[in-house]
Structure formats: structure tokens, C-alpha cells
Write a protein that holds these residues in place. Structure first.
Motif, short mmCIF file in Angstrom:
data_model
loop_
_atom_site.label_atom_id
_atom_site.label_comp_id
_atom_site.label_asym_id
_atom_site.label_seq_id
_atom_site.Cartn_x
_atom_site.Cartn_y
_atom_site.Cartn_z
N GLY A 285 -52.24 -55.72 14.42
CA GLY A 285 -52.81 -54.85 15.44
C GLY A 285 -53.44 -53.63 14.82
O GLY A 285 -53.07 -53.23 13.70
N HIS A 286 -54.39 -53.04 15.53
CA HIS A 286 -55.01 -51.80 15.05
C HIS A 286 -55.81 -51.17 16.18
O HIS A 286 -56.06 -51.79 17.21
CB HIS A 286 -55.91 -52.07 13.84
N VAL A 287 -56.21 -49.93 15.96
CA VAL A 287 -57.12 -49.25 16.87
C VAL A 287 -58.50 -49.20 16.22
O VAL A 287 -58.67 -49.59 15.06
CB VAL A 287 -56.61 -47.84 17.24
N THR A 288 -59.50 -48.77 16.97
CA THR A 288 -60.86 -48.94 16.50
C THR A 288 -61.59 -47.62 16.31
O THR A 288 -61.26 -46.61 16.93
CB THR A 288 -61.67 -49.82 17.48
N GLY A 289 -62.60 -47.67 15.44
CA GLY A 289 -63.41 -46.50 15.18
C GLY A 289 -64.06 -46.59 13.82
O GLY A 289 -63.78 -47.50 13.03
N ASN A 290 -64.93 -45.64 13.54
CA ASN A 290 -65.65 -45.58 12.27
C ASN A 290 -65.58 -44.15 11.73
O ASN A 290 -66.09 -43.23 12.36
CB ASN A 290 -67.11 -45.98 12.49
N PHE A 291 -64.93 -43.99 10.58
CA PHE A 291 -64.89 -42.68 9.95
C PHE A 291 -66.18 -42.40 9.17
O PHE A 291 -66.37 -41.30 8.67
CB PHE A 291 -63.68 -42.56 9.03
N GLY A 292 -67.04 -43.38 9.10
CA GLY A 292 -68.33 -43.24 8.45
C GLY A 292 -69.36 -44.05 9.20
O GLY A 292 -69.32 -44.13 10.43
N PRO A 293 -70.29 -44.70 8.50
CA PRO A 293 -71.31 -45.52 9.17
C PRO A 293 -70.69 -46.67 9.95
O PRO A 293 -69.69 -47.26 9.54
CB PRO A 293 -72.16 -46.03 8.00
N ALA A 294 -71.31 -47.00 11.09
CA ALA A 294 -70.83 -48.08 11.95
C ALA A 294 -71.45 -49.40 11.51
O ALA A 294 -72.55 -49.75 11.94
CB ALA A 294 -71.16 -47.78 13.40
N GLU A 295 -70.77 -50.13 10.65
CA GLU A 295 -71.30 -51.39 10.16
C GLU A 295 -70.97 -52.55 11.09
O GLU A 295 -71.66 -53.56 11.11
CB GLU A 295 -70.76 -51.69 8.76
N PHE A 296 -69.89 -52.40 11.87
CA PHE A 296 -69.45 -53.50 12.74
C PHE A 296 -69.10 -52.95 14.12
O PHE A 296 -67.93 -52.93 14.53
CB PHE A 296 -68.25 -54.23 12.13
N GLY A 297 -70.11 -52.51 14.85
CA GLY A 297 -69.92 -52.08 16.22
C GLY A 297 -69.53 -50.62 16.35
O GLY A 297 -69.04 -49.99 15.41
N GLY A 298 -69.77 -50.09 17.54
CA GLY A 298 -69.45 -48.70 17.79
C GLY A 298 -70.48 -47.77 17.20
O GLY A 298 -71.54 -48.18 16.73
N ALA A 299 -70.18 -46.48 17.22
CA ALA A 299 -71.09 -45.45 16.73
C ALA A 299 -70.61 -44.91 15.39
O ALA A 299 -69.43 -44.99 15.04
CB ALA A 299 -71.18 -44.31 17.75
N ASP A 300 -71.55 -44.35 14.63
CA ASP A 300 -71.19 -43.68 13.38
C ASP A 300 -70.25 -42.51 13.65
O ASP A 300 -70.40 -41.79 14.65
CB ASP A 300 -72.45 -43.13 12.69
N ASP A 301 -69.32 -42.30 12.75
CA ASP A 301 -68.45 -41.11 12.80
C ASP A 301 -67.83 -40.92 14.18
O ASP A 301 -67.81 -39.81 14.73
CB ASP A 301 -69.24 -39.85 12.41
N ALA A 302 -67.30 -41.99 14.74
CA ALA A 302 -66.72 -41.93 16.09
C ALA A 302 -65.50 -42.83 16.15
O ALA A 302 -65.44 -43.87 15.48
CB ALA A 302 -67.74 -42.35 17.14
N VAL A 303 -64.52 -42.43 16.95
CA VAL A 303 -63.29 -43.21 17.09
C VAL A 303 -62.97 -43.39 18.56
O VAL A 303 -63.30 -42.55 19.39
CB VAL A 303 -62.09 -42.54 16.37
#
Length: 462
Positions: free
Chosen positions: A93-111
Motif C-alpha cells: 500500500g502507499h499514498v500518491t504524489g510527486n515530489f518532483g516531475p510527474a512522470e506517471f500521472g498527477g501534477a509536478d511537485d504535488a501530493v
């Protein structure tokens, strides 16, 4: 009761398999939602008390605000999903987000909003329900979506075709998801994690072995992708906000990150701190660390949870003597009677300063000594009993514990003509020896030894 939303992705065969098992495991009510397309969560909807299951055409990580599709106004959303990797049979299990560029869905620098308490419960359910050949774990924050509409997590079946088609694995994930019914997304003890691998053994350990839950985790690779921490304060702040905490643990050495988080006024703690604090009042912990010292300096907590305490000195010589006899018993005595105490030798030995509960009104004949007849007296009395294992008699007066014993006296042995060496050792061990044909019994070379351990304390701090 909290409302649980479950997302099925028809583009993910493991997701379909898990949700097929979900539909088999419970007596769902079905309804038809014609207000939106079947690709966007419309069509047939499945409902239980407090639970709603909807199916979407796209992969989970491509969805935007899927919570808006649910009529139950969800407090928690779970993506039933596959896990891909070279990790063998695995429930994760995990939660989602991108601490940098969004390579697989979502927005850059967003959680996305994280549900640390629900993630901890999912791990617990996986531990209980996983088939014997499956490993169980958590992952760091990675991939989208980042805009879900409520706290969310992924519950995953991995890690390849064989597991995605495995009925037992799919049923285990389905049952674990149902265990999240009524589970609050947050608890009052949760952290953000930084550092470590993609799979997060340190943070799993924290979840399993302490009362603390973990929200977002930025692994080493995510921190590297993010770039310099001081230039990405927004995503750091978002991770804390989305996890509902201002407390963090860093796995590894990230000095610039530490500086940046300190500048942002977040609290950095260690795994040891979380373990020692446990479920104690954080106000009490703050008071203890202010008065006695920090956990990282060796402070340890006892069994007493009293909010009002006094810091006093224990008789150091008595502690040292008792620890030389039975260190585990000394630790037990102090832990049982103290709110907190200092330690030495890397935490292995009890120190001489303790925080003890304040005596109640009327408990003390001398109001200037809050602990008169209280916890300090109990500790001293019980430490004295430890000496009885080594001494023939242990008594006490107002100023000292007095221990007496009969002990081997080297001077008497020399007077009796015993040469230093092995025969000294034999006599000290209680064995008779022979010198020039004369037997020397142990009693002949023993004398009475008296040791006094002062017990008065000159230092009492309120």
C-alpha cells in the motif's frame, strides 16, 4: 461512520480481479447512475453500509478528482490496483504524489491527501490476511493522481501476471479493503518520512511497532528528483499538510533537507523518540524533555503517566551497586515508579536523575520535599532489596543503606601463610586449601565488611 469509496479500473486486470472478489464477499446493493458515463464511474454502482464501489475506464493514476463521482461523500478512497515489479508475490500500500516531475500521472511537485491511520490499518490487515507465500509492505509516495478529492491510498496486488490472476491474493486485498470500513483517515500521532528506499522498512517498522502512523514518504530517489530542498519548500509543506502533521523522521543523511525543515518550523524526531514517546501525552513529553533532558540525550520514560512531576537525584552509589548485581531488576524498579529517568552507557544503565510523580496533599510531612514517603522512597527501598542477593544483611537508617557481609580478606590470608595466586582464588571462592601440610579453611581468612550507601538527596527540582 466514515464513508469509504472504492475505485475499480477496468484498464487494470488485477483491479478488476480484486473488485470481483469484493463483489463476492458482501451482499451489495446495486443501482444505476445515468448522470455520468460508465467510463467515468457511472453505470452500475455497488453499495454497502458506508461503502460505495464504482468502476472507471482509465488507469487509476490518470483519474482526476474521482471522489466527485461518489454519492457517499467519501472520507476515504481506496484504489484497488496491481503492483508491478521484481518483488515476487507482494501485497502493498502507499499514498500518491510527486515530489518532483510527474512522470506517471498527477501534477509536478504535488501530493494527494494522505490517510496515515487508514494506511496503517491496511498494513495490519495485509499482515493478517496475506496468503503464506506473499510478502507484505509499504511503498514510498509515487505517481498520480494528486487531486483525488479526499484522503486516498492504493491497495495493491503484485507483482506479476501470476499474482494478478491469483484468487487467493485478490481475495486477501479485497478483504483488507473491507477492513477499512469505518476507519478514520487520521490519528493524533502521524509523521512524514524522508529518505530510504522505494520500499520503506524503517517506516513499516514505525507503523507496526509504535502508535505512530506514516503519511507521505519521499524516498531517496524522490528527494533527488525534487532537487534542492530550499527551492521546493511548497511541495515539502504540502506533504506535511496532506499528512496532517508537523513531525518528520529522516532515514539517512540529508543535512540540507534537515536545515530547510527546521527553517519551516517542522519537528524532526528519531525512530527512538517515537518508540520512547509511544502513546504518552505530548505535553508531558515536552515537559519532561524541558526539565530532564531529551530522548536523544538518553532520557527514557517510566510507567507513571502523572502530569505533575518533580526531578530528584537518586543515590548514585546505591544504583551502581544494585546494577552490578541485577541490572534488569534495577531498570524495572525505576521504570515502575518514575515518569522518566536519565540513562548512561548508551541507554543500557539507569542514571541518577529521575522525574517522579508529585506527592499528593498530605503525603509529605515536610512540604519542602515533595516526594517524602513517595516514589523516591519506594525506589530506594526496592534498590536496597537487590543488595540482599550479595550481602548477608541490609539495613537502613535516615541517611544510608547499610550492607554487611563476610568477605575474603587478603591480609588474613597472608598472615596465615597463604601465597598469592591460585590458593587466594580458591579461598575467595569458599574452598579450603593446604599450605605446608596445614589445612586453611575459608572462614579463617574472612572478615566482616560493612558498606554504607548514602541515600539523602541535596537536589530537588520542581
Amino acid at each position: 461512520m466514515t464513508a469509504l469509496a472504492i475505485v475499480e479500473s477496468r484498464a487494470d486486470r488485477a483491479s478488476v480481479h480484486i473488485c470481483d472478489r469484493l463483489r463476492e464477499l458482501a451482499d451489495w446493493e446495486t443501482a444505476t447512475d445515468d448522470s455520468r458515463s460508465a467510463a467515468e464511474g457511472g453505470g452500475t454502482v455497488y453499495r454497502l453500509d458506508g461503502v460505495e464501489l464504482r468502476s472507471f475506464e482509465a488507469l487509476h493514476l490518470e483519474l482526476e478528482r474521482p471522489a466527485d463521482a461518489f454519492d457517499c461523500d467519501p472520507d476515504l478512497l481506496v484504489f484497488a490496483s496491481r503492483h508491478s515489479g521484481d518483488t515476487g508475490p507482494l501485497l502493498t500500500g502507499h499514498v500518491t504524489g510527486n515530489f518532483g516531475p510527474a512522470e506517471f500521472g498527477g501534477a509536478d511537485d504535488a501530493v494527494a491527501e494522505a490517510p496515515p491511520n487508514a494506511l496503517a490499518r491496511l498494513l495490519e490487515a495485509f499482515d493478517e490476511l496475506a496468503p503464506d507465500n506473499y510478502d507484505v509492505g509499504l511503498e514510498c509516495t509515487h505517481h498520480g493522481p494528486t487531486d483525488v478529492g479526499c484522503p486516498s491510498l492504493f491497495a495493491e496486488l503484485g507483482s506479476d501476471d501470476e499474482q494478478w490472476d491469483d484468487p487467493e491474493g485478490a481475495a486477501a486485498v479485497a478483504r483488507a479493503i473491507l477492513e477499512l470500513r469505518g476507519v478514520e483517515p487520521h490519528r493524533n500521532r502521524q509523521i512524514v518520512g524522508f529518505g530510504g528506499n522505494h520500499y520503506v522498512p524503517r517506516f513499516e517498522r514505525i507503523v507496526r511497532e509504535t502508535p505512530w502512523a506514516v503519511g507521505h514518504v519521499a524516498a531517496d530517489w524522490a528527494l533527488e528528483a525534487m532537487g534542492h530542498p530550499s527551492a521546493h519548500r511548497d511541495v515539502l509543506e504540502a506533504a506535511f499538510d496532506a499528512s496532517g502533521t508537523d513531525v518528520a523522521v529522516i532515514d539517512g543523511e540529508w543535512p540540507v533537507l534537515e536545515e530547510t525543515l527546521a527553517e519551516l518550523d517542522y519537528r524532526l524526531v528519531t525512530e527512538t523518540w517515537l518508540r520512547e514517546v509511544g502513546d504518552r501525552s505530548l505535553d508531558l513529553v515536552a515537559d519532561v524533555e524541558s526539565a530532564l533532558g531529551t530522548v536523544d540525550d538518553g532520557i527514557r520514560f517510566g510507567d507513571r503517566r502523572d502530569g505533575a512531576f518533580t526531578v530528584v537525584d537518586l543515590p548514585a552509589e546505591l544504583i551502581d551497586a544494585a546494577e552490578g548485581i541485577d541490572p534488569d531488576r534495577v531498570r524495572e524498579i525505576v521504570e515502575t515508579n518514575a515518569v522518566a529517568f536519565t540513562t548512561e552507557n548508551g541507554g543500557s544503565r539507569v542514571g541518577a536523575r529521575v522525574a517522579i510523580p508529585d506527592a499528593g496533599a498530605g503525603d509529605s510531612a515536610d512540604d519542602s520535599v515533595p516526594d517524602s514517603g513517595g516514589a523516591r522512597e519506594t525506589i530506594v527501598a526496592e534498590l536496597a532489596t537487590v543488595l540482599e542477593e550479595k550481602y548477608d544483611s541490609v539495613t537502613r537508617d535516615d541517611d544510608a543503606v547499610i550492607a554487611e557481609r563476610s568477605a575474603f580478606d587478603p591480609a588474613l590470608a597472608l598472615e596465615a601463610g597463604v601465597p598469592e595466586g591460585p590458593k587466594f582464588g580458591a579461598l575467595a571462592s569458599g574452598e579450603s586449601v593446604t599450605v605446608d601440610g596445614e589445612p586453611i579453611k575459608p572462614e579463617r581468612v574472612r572478615s566482616r565488611e560493612t558498606v554504607q550507601f548514602p541515600i539523602q538527596s541535596d537536589r530537588i527540582e520542581r
